[in-house]
Design a protein around this motif. Structure first.
Motif, PDB file in Angstrom:
ATOM      1  N   PHE A   1      23.651  -6.429  30.438  1.00 18.64           N
ATOM      2  CA  PHE A   1      22.519  -5.866  30.376  1.00 18.64           C
ATOM      3  C   PHE A   1      21.665  -6.116  31.640  1.00 18.64           C
ATOM      4  N   ASP A   2      21.873  -7.241  31.993  1.00 15.97           N
ATOM      5  CA  ASP A   2      21.066  -8.046  33.206  1.00 15.97           C
ATOM      6  C   ASP A   2      21.367  -7.192  34.389  1.00 15.97           C
ATOM      7  N   SER A   3      22.587  -7.106  34.730  1.00 19.38           N
ATOM      8  CA  SER A   3      23.136  -6.198  36.031  1.00 19.38           C
ATOM      9  C   SER A   3      22.735  -4.770  35.671  1.00 19.38           C
ATOM     10  N   ALA A   4      22.657  -4.099  34.594  1.00 17.00           N
ATOM     11  CA  ALA A   4      22.386  -2.602  34.421  1.00 17.00           C
ATOM     12  C   ALA A   4      20.690  -2.546  34.717  1.00 17.00           C
ATOM     13  N   THR A   5      20.069  -3.667  34.090  1.00 14.70           N
ATOM     14  CA  THR A   5      18.476  -3.663  34.529  1.00 14.70           C
ATOM     15  C   THR A   5      18.251  -3.774  35.855  1.00 14.70           C
ATOM     16  N   GLU A   6      19.095  -4.489  36.533  1.00 14.63           N
ATOM     17  CA  GLU A   6      18.456  -4.960  37.957  1.00 14.63           C
ATOM     18  C   GLU A   6      18.709  -3.707  38.911  1.00 14.63           C
ATOM     19  N   THR A   7      20.140  -3.326  38.509  1.00 14.32           N
ATOM     20  CA  THR A   7      20.420  -2.046  39.472  1.00 14.32           C
ATOM     21  C   THR A   7      19.667  -0.986  39.173  1.00 14.32           C
ATOM     22  N   THR A   8      19.346  -0.754  37.913  1.00 13.39           N
ATOM     23  CA  THR A   8      18.402   0.400  37.859  1.00 13.39           C
ATOM     24  C   THR A   8      16.992   0.331  38.443  1.00 13.39           C
ATOM     25  N   LEU A   9      16.288  -1.022  38.624  1.00 16.58           N
ATOM     26  CA  LEU A   9      15.158  -1.216  39.285  1.00 16.58           C
ATOM     27  C   LEU A   9      15.531  -0.918  40.887  1.00 16.58           C
ATOM     28  N   GLN A  10      16.677  -1.047  41.165  1.00 14.08           N
ATOM     29  CA  GLN A  10      16.743  -0.732  42.639  1.00 14.08           C
ATOM     30  C   GLN A  10      16.809   0.633  43.212  1.00 14.08           C
ATOM     31  N   ARG A  11      16.885   1.236  41.972  1.00 10.09           N
ATOM     32  CA  ARG A  11      16.705   2.989  42.228  1.00 10.09           C
ATOM     33  C   ARG A  11      15.332   3.365  42.788  1.00 10.09           C
ATOM     34  N   LEU A  12      14.458   2.486  42.080  1.00 12.63           N
ATOM     35  CA  LEU A  12      13.094   2.951  42.580  1.00 12.63           C
ATOM     36  C   LEU A  12      12.661   2.505  44.163  1.00 12.63           C
TER      37      LEU A  12
END
Length: 516
Positions: free
Chosen positions: A216-227
């Motif tokens: 969950f942490d990894s998914a959240t962090e990598t999703t934020l990087q998309r921005l």
């Protein structure tokens, strides 16, 4: 071949005219210095480690007046529209964005596309009818006393069976703990329990790693990087399974499997958690929500309920450590309440965490938490997409297709909004003249740490309940002191984490002789 020089000449001329137009227009805007070609990017890059303070400084330079608190960042080739990015902290502008012209300022396509793989069309990543249906359903549940009772049970169970034992071991062994890490684990376990009745037990002796929590942490962090990148770039990486996008895919598989198991268990054995409650609801067509939608709904609540409270508590504990007068008043208030509810034996005050009726009576503690969020809001900046051309109340024009940021962090640092002492940690500003009531500002858009308007946080009361319970459970038993040499710094992300955590030593607190 003759067409090539002509094409080249047209391209150079067009590009030159763009630069001239961009530079001349940029000179008329408020904000940081604008350079040819690169605009405000040099200053943005130079201040990337102190972004929120840099933005606040630029907004103050507009005059810190009651009539104008908006600046424009010139970001050619980065900003979505015309190379300019509007940033404001003016309460009237914020009200305009969050309430008056609510429909003109949705999440927008950029944000929704970046978060779709993780959050789908869940309540925090949707607009329009999709958002409204989930909002109405959730609003009915968040106003029930039974949900507050369920939250209190989860919080108190986690405190009593886990947090206290971990802190006691650290105190006896005289070794430091990272209180931010412990709080992240505690709030994660609580929100998972409240949302789908399954406890990941990340806050346990030894602080074990949990596959779902890690994914969950990894998914959240990598999703934020998309921005941080142009949309075509992360889409290209996703198509070819490269770098962070491959990591996101693998993380989402773990998250999906975990949520599928939780939904299956709840269908077999319904409970009083949010997931069970949503299973009973029907969508606009009269159908029950399918499992895929239920997974996204649950994940949206986990994301919203985990980081915000733990981050706020981390900054709260740091501020209390550096303001002994405030700490003394907190202890006195808690002791007074518990003396009335549990008797005058201090040993009984720390046998069990607070009941939520006891927590409701802690007015000064709530003021301290609100003051913490004023200075260190868990979400320091929020972003909105502009559907149609508009003019903000202070006269700033925002074109359709552009983005507007309202800086929650900056609002709390404006003298024209909060007074000459705006940089001071002063909880008394939230109390009535007699000090017996908690009072929110008359202008509600001076304080939007819990959002405002139609998207006001539904879990606001639950968040205060959890934060009061945890704060009381820690402070009644221990005095905290910062590890010598530990640097408290902001992490530049969408949530205001402490970059290095919050490493503290614990000393037992004596409640004997506390003035009540």
């Amino acid at each position: 071949m003759e067409a090539l020089p002509v094409f080249f000449a047209i391209a150079v001329t067009t590009f030159s005219l763009y630069l001239i137009w961009f530079y001349l227009l940029a000179r008329t805007l408020s904000g940081p210095k604008v350079w040819p070609l690169v605009g405000s990017l040099p200053a943005l890059i130079a201040n990337r480690s102190r972004m929120h303070d840099w933005i606040a400084g630029n907004l103050r330079e507009t005059g810190d007046s009651a009539t104008y608190q908006t600046c424009t960042l010139a970001l050619p080739f980065v900003a979505r529209k015309q190379g300019f990015y509007t940033v404001t902290c003016h309460p009237k502008n914020i009200e305009h964005i969050l309430r008056t012209r609510f429909d003109n300022y949705p999440k927008g396509p950029t944000w929704q596309a970046a978060f779709h793989d993780l959050l789908g069309q869940g309540i925090f990543n949707s607009d329009g009818e999709t958002w409204l249906i989930q909002r109405k359903t959730a609003a009915l549940e968040f106003t029930t006393r039974t949900l507050r009772q369920a939250m209190a049970r989860w919080v108190n169970r986690t405190i009593k069976l886990r947090l206290w034992s971990i802190l006691a071991k650290a105190e006896r062994g005289n070794f430091p703990v990272d209180i931010q890490d412990l709080l992240l684990r505690l709030t994660f376990d609580n929100i998972c329990g409240l949302t789908f009745g399954k406890d990941p037990e990340t806050l346990s002796p030894g602080l074990p790693e949990n596959p779902f929590a890690i994914a969950f942490d990894s998914a959240t962090e990598t999703t934020l990087q998309r921005l941080l990148y142009p949309g075509f770039l992360w889409r290209l990486k996703k198509a070819f399974g490269l770098g962070t996008e491959m990591r996101l895919k693998n993380s989402l598989e773990i998250v999906e499997n975990y949520m599928t198991e939780a939904i299956t268990a709840r269908k077999e054995r319904p409970s009083d958690d949010l997931l069970s409650r949503f299973m009973k609801k029907k969508d606009v067509d009269g159908n029950h929500f399918p499992s895929a939608v239920l997974r996204r709904i649950a994940l949206n609540f986990v994301l919203a309920g985990r980081d915000t409270s733990s981050v706020a508590l981390s900054w709260f504990f740091w501020l209390v450590m550096t303001h002994p007068r405030v700490e003394e008043k907190i202890i006195r208030e808690i002791s007074t309440v518990l003396n009335e509810t549990r008797g005058n034996d201090p040993t009984k005050w720390v046998e069990d965490p607070l009941e939520f009726d006891e927590a409701d009576r802690l007015i000064y503690l709530k003021a301290c938490l609100a003051e913490t969020l004023r200075l260190y809001p868990s979400v320091p900046e929020d972003f909105k997409y502009v559907v149609s051309d508009d003019v903000l109340p202070d006269g700033t024009a925002v074109p359709a297709g552009s983005s507007v940021t309202y800086s929650i962090y900056s609002v709390g640092r404006m003298k024209s909004i909060w007074g000459e002492d705006c940089m001071e940690f002063r909880p008394e500003r939230w109390l009535s003249t007699g000090g017996d009531r908690f009072e929110t500002p008359k202008d509600g858009y001076k304080f939007v740490a819990f959002n405002a308007g139609p998207r006001t946080c539904l879990g606001k009361d639950l968040a205060y309940l959890q934060m009061k319970s945890v704060a009381s459970a820690v402070l009644l038993r221990y005095r905290l002191s910062l590890v010598p040499g530990h640097r408290v710094e902001q992490k530049m992300s969408l949530t205001l984490f402490m970059k290095n955590g919050l490493r503290v030593y614990l000393q037992p607190r004596s409640l004997t002789g506390v003035t009540i």
